[in-house]
Design a protein around this motif. Structure first.
Motif, PDB file in Angstrom:
ATOM      1  N   VAL A 117     -15.034 -41.639 -79.762  1.00  0.00           N
ATOM      2  CA  VAL A 117     -15.601 -40.291 -79.903  1.00  0.00           C
ATOM      3  C   VAL A 117     -17.055 -40.352 -80.365  1.00  0.00           C
ATOM      4  O   VAL A 117     -17.883 -39.527 -79.966  1.00  0.00           O
ATOM      5  N   TYR A 118     -17.373 -41.349 -81.208  1.00  0.00           N
ATOM      6  CA  TYR A 118     -18.718 -41.458 -81.791  1.00  0.00           C
ATOM      7  C   TYR A 118     -19.353 -42.789 -81.375  1.00  0.00           C
ATOM      8  O   TYR A 118     -19.273 -43.787 -82.102  1.00  0.00           O
ATOM      9  N   PRO A 119     -19.971 -42.841 -80.219  1.00  0.00           N
ATOM     10  CA  PRO A 119     -20.474 -44.110 -79.663  1.00  0.00           C
ATOM     11  C   PRO A 119     -21.653 -44.714 -80.418  1.00  0.00           C
ATOM     12  O   PRO A 119     -21.981 -45.885 -80.191  1.00  0.00           O
ATOM     13  N   ASP A 120     -22.311 -43.963 -81.298  1.00  0.00           N
ATOM     14  CA  ASP A 120     -23.460 -44.499 -82.031  1.00  0.00           C
ATOM     15  C   ASP A 120     -23.073 -45.066 -83.398  1.00  0.00           C
ATOM     16  O   ASP A 120     -23.944 -45.425 -84.194  1.00  0.00           O
ATOM     17  N   VAL A 121     -21.769 -45.135 -83.676  1.00  0.00           N
ATOM     18  CA  VAL A 121     -21.277 -45.691 -84.941  1.00  0.00           C
ATOM     19  C   VAL A 121     -20.587 -47.024 -84.649  1.00  0.00           C
ATOM     20  O   VAL A 121     -19.901 -47.165 -83.640  1.00  0.00           O
ATOM     21  N   SER A 122     -20.775 -48.002 -85.527  1.00  0.00           N
ATOM     22  CA  SER A 122     -20.052 -49.273 -85.448  1.00  0.00           C
ATOM     23  C   SER A 122     -19.307 -49.480 -86.759  1.00  0.00           C
ATOM     24  O   SER A 122     -19.698 -48.956 -87.809  1.00  0.00           O
ATOM     25  N   VAL A 123     -18.222 -50.258 -86.708  1.00  0.00           N
ATOM     26  CA  VAL A 123     -17.359 -50.453 -87.878  1.00  0.00           C
ATOM     27  C   VAL A 123     -17.075 -51.932 -88.082  1.00  0.00           C
ATOM     28  O   VAL A 123     -16.774 -52.659 -87.126  1.00  0.00           O
ATOM     29  N   ASP A 124     -17.172 -52.369 -89.330  1.00  0.00           N
ATOM     30  CA  ASP A 124     -16.762 -53.713 -89.753  1.00  0.00           C
ATOM     31  C   ASP A 124     -15.552 -53.523 -90.673  1.00  0.00           C
ATOM     32  O   ASP A 124     -15.693 -53.016 -91.783  1.00  0.00           O
ATOM     33  N   LEU A 125     -14.362 -53.910 -90.205  1.00  0.00           N
ATOM     34  CA  LEU A 125     -13.124 -53.719 -90.963  1.00  0.00           C
ATOM     35  C   LEU A 125     -12.680 -55.038 -91.584  1.00  0.00           C
ATOM     36  O   LEU A 125     -12.413 -56.012 -90.876  1.00  0.00           O
ATOM     37  N   ALA A 126     -12.610 -55.088 -92.916  1.00  0.00           N
ATOM     38  CA  ALA A 126     -12.152 -56.280 -93.640  1.00  0.00           C
ATOM     39  C   ALA A 126     -10.763 -56.010 -94.200  1.00  0.00           C
ATOM     40  O   ALA A 126     -10.548 -55.013 -94.894  1.00  0.00           O
ATOM     41  N   LEU A 127      -9.813 -56.882 -93.899  1.00  0.00           N
ATOM     42  CA  LEU A 127      -8.431 -56.705 -94.329  1.00  0.00           C
ATOM     43  C   LEU A 127      -8.078 -57.693 -95.436  1.00  0.00           C
ATOM     44  O   LEU A 127      -8.268 -58.907 -95.282  1.00  0.00           O
ATOM     45  N   SER A 128      -7.572 -57.172 -96.534  1.00  0.00           N
ATOM     46  CA  SER A 128      -7.166 -58.019 -97.655  1.00  0.00           C
ATOM     47  C   SER A 128      -6.239 -57.225 -98.558  1.00  0.00           C
ATOM     48  O   SER A 128      -6.434 -56.026 -98.756  1.00  0.00           O
ATOM     49  N   ASP A 129      -5.222 -57.893 -99.094  1.00  0.00           N
ATOM     50  CA  ASP A 129      -4.333 -57.231-100.049  1.00  0.00           C
ATOM     51  C   ASP A 129      -4.817 -57.412-101.484  1.00  0.00           C
ATOM     52  O   ASP A 129      -4.200 -56.908-102.413  1.00  0.00           O
ATOM     53  N   ALA A 130      -5.913 -58.131-101.660  1.00  0.00           N
ATOM     54  CA  ALA A 130      -6.563 -58.207-102.967  1.00  0.00           C
ATOM     55  C   ALA A 130      -7.480 -56.993-103.110  1.00  0.00           C
ATOM     56  O   ALA A 130      -8.192 -56.638-102.169  1.00  0.00           O
ATOM     57  N   VAL A 131      -7.456 -56.355-104.266  1.00  0.00           N
ATOM     58  CA  VAL A 131      -8.256 -55.149-104.485  1.00  0.00           C
ATOM     59  C   VAL A 131      -9.680 -55.545-104.839  1.00  0.00           C
ATOM     60  O   VAL A 131      -9.928 -56.207-105.843  1.00  0.00           O
ATOM     61  N   GLU A 132     -10.636 -55.156-103.989  1.00  0.00           N
ATOM     62  CA  GLU A 132     -12.044 -55.475-104.212  1.00  0.00           C
ATOM     63  C   GLU A 132     -12.782 -54.279-104.788  1.00  0.00           C
ATOM     64  O   GLU A 132     -12.381 -53.126-104.599  1.00  0.00           O
ATOM     65  N   ASP A 133     -13.866 -54.561-105.474  1.00  0.00           N
ATOM     66  CA  ASP A 133     -14.733 -53.508-106.000  1.00  0.00           C
ATOM     67  C   ASP A 133     -15.535 -52.926-104.840  1.00  0.00           C
ATOM     68  O   ASP A 133     -16.349 -53.616-104.224  1.00  0.00           O
ATOM     69  N   VAL A 134     -15.306 -51.649-104.543  1.00  0.00           N
ATOM     70  CA  VAL A 134     -15.935 -51.024-103.381  1.00  0.00           C
ATOM     71  C   VAL A 134     -17.454 -51.020-103.516  1.00  0.00           C
ATOM     72  O   VAL A 134     -18.179 -51.346-102.570  1.00  0.00           O
ATOM     73  N   VAL A 135     -17.954 -50.651-104.698  1.00  0.00           N
ATOM     74  CA  VAL A 135     -19.397 -50.536-104.897  1.00  0.00           C
ATOM     75  C   VAL A 135     -20.058 -51.913-104.923  1.00  0.00           C
ATOM     76  O   VAL A 135     -21.045 -52.155-104.224  1.00  0.00           O
TER      77      VAL A 135
END
Length: 296
Positions: A117-135
């Motif tokens: 739907v939004y062709p000008d957006v790209s996404v990097d998806l990182a998968l982990s069950d360890a909770v990381e600090d978002v900031v």
């Protein structure tokens, strides 16, 4: 060298504690990361870090420079985000982190539909069950299972996460079907590494459930535990999302439904200062609609 990139590498080294981790964040070699730090020191005529074979620490000048770099880089991000927020159409790059199972089975196909739907957006998806600090890890958004901690992040709930207990028919034929939660103590309970090691199976206590120690098979990956259950080795407690097809096909049999853990919320978490960005607001709205449950 790009001075701003060198400053970002320097900040990453301090925050992550190593050149290797900082290099990975910026998709470069540790040697190149070291050149960025050396370049800053040469430009400033100051040593920013004390280095030994095992660790590195900031000098007094490095501490002051680190504080200023944080402010400067934050101001630059604010300026870029402010400019992006003025654009009519969402564009740019989103860094997202999610748990492995939800990210693989539910979020990834939803992201594919969003990108269509939004062709000008790209996404990097990182998968982990360890909770990381978002900031600290500079994610734009995180998917979390369970009640979000009060971390100063914006939280949008998108659904519920149900864990179920299953076993292969062959296992139940050999060892019998447990009738109560207490019976699990006499069975092989396939255990997930990220759970509390002393009380890994936290069942519905209001329905007579209890916590049980690990069996002989432990893994940090739900797919591995699923495969062990399919092989007839033990009883598995994993997300319904992961086991639903096996249950439907009869490869796994649901048991002890009365003590399954209560469903937990699924939430999208993101920093407050990024909520006005079109790429993020459209992503959040898209996911809320995608996973919304009909009112009962």
């Amino acid at each position: 060298m790009d001075r701003l990139l060198s400053m970002e590498v320097f900040v990453a080294v301090v925050e992550l504690g190593s050149l290797t981790a900082a290099a990975a964040r910026h998709d470069m070699s540790p040697g190149m990361a070291a050149k960025h730090i050396k370049g800053l020191e040469t430009r400033l005529g100051l040593r920013l870090m004390n280095r030994t074979t095992r660790r590195q620490s900031l000098t007094e000048a490095g501490q002051a420079y680190f504080a200023r770099c944080k402010v400067i880089l934050s101001d630059i991000r604010d300026a870029e985000q402010g400019a992006e927020a003025m654009l009519a159409a969402p564009r740019g790059h989103l860094r997202i982190t999610s748990t492995v199972t939800f990210g693989s089975f539910a979020l990834a196909p939803a992201i594919a539909d969003y990108l269509a739907v939004y062709p000008d957006v790209s996404v990097d998806l990182a998968l982990s069950d360890a909770v990381e600090d978002v900031v600290a890890s500079r994610y734009d958004l995180a998917v979390r299972i369970g009640e979000p901690a009060d971390s100063g992040l914006v939280a949008r709930r998108i659904g519920r996460y149900q864990m179920i207990i299953c076993a292969a028919p062959a296992y139940l034929e050999r060892h019998g079907t447990p009738q109560t939660a207490g019976d699990l103590a006499r069975h092989q309970c396939l255990d997930f590494s990220y759970w509390n090691r002393r009380a890994s199976w936290l069942l519905n206590s209001e329905a007579g459930g209890a916590a049980y120690p690990a069996g002989r098979f432990v893994s940090n990956n739900g797919q591995a535990l699923r495969q062990a259950a399919l092989a007839g080795f033990g009883i598995v407690l994993q997300p319904e999302l992961l086991l639903a097809e096996d249950v439907h096909a009869g490869r796994l049999v649901p048991i002890l439904q009365a003590v399954w853990p209560a469903p937990r919320p699924i939430s999208l978490l993101y920093p407050k200062d990024r909520k006005a960005l079109p790429k993020l607001t459209t992503f959040v709205d898209f996911m809320v609609k995608r996973f919304a449950r009909p009112a009962k």
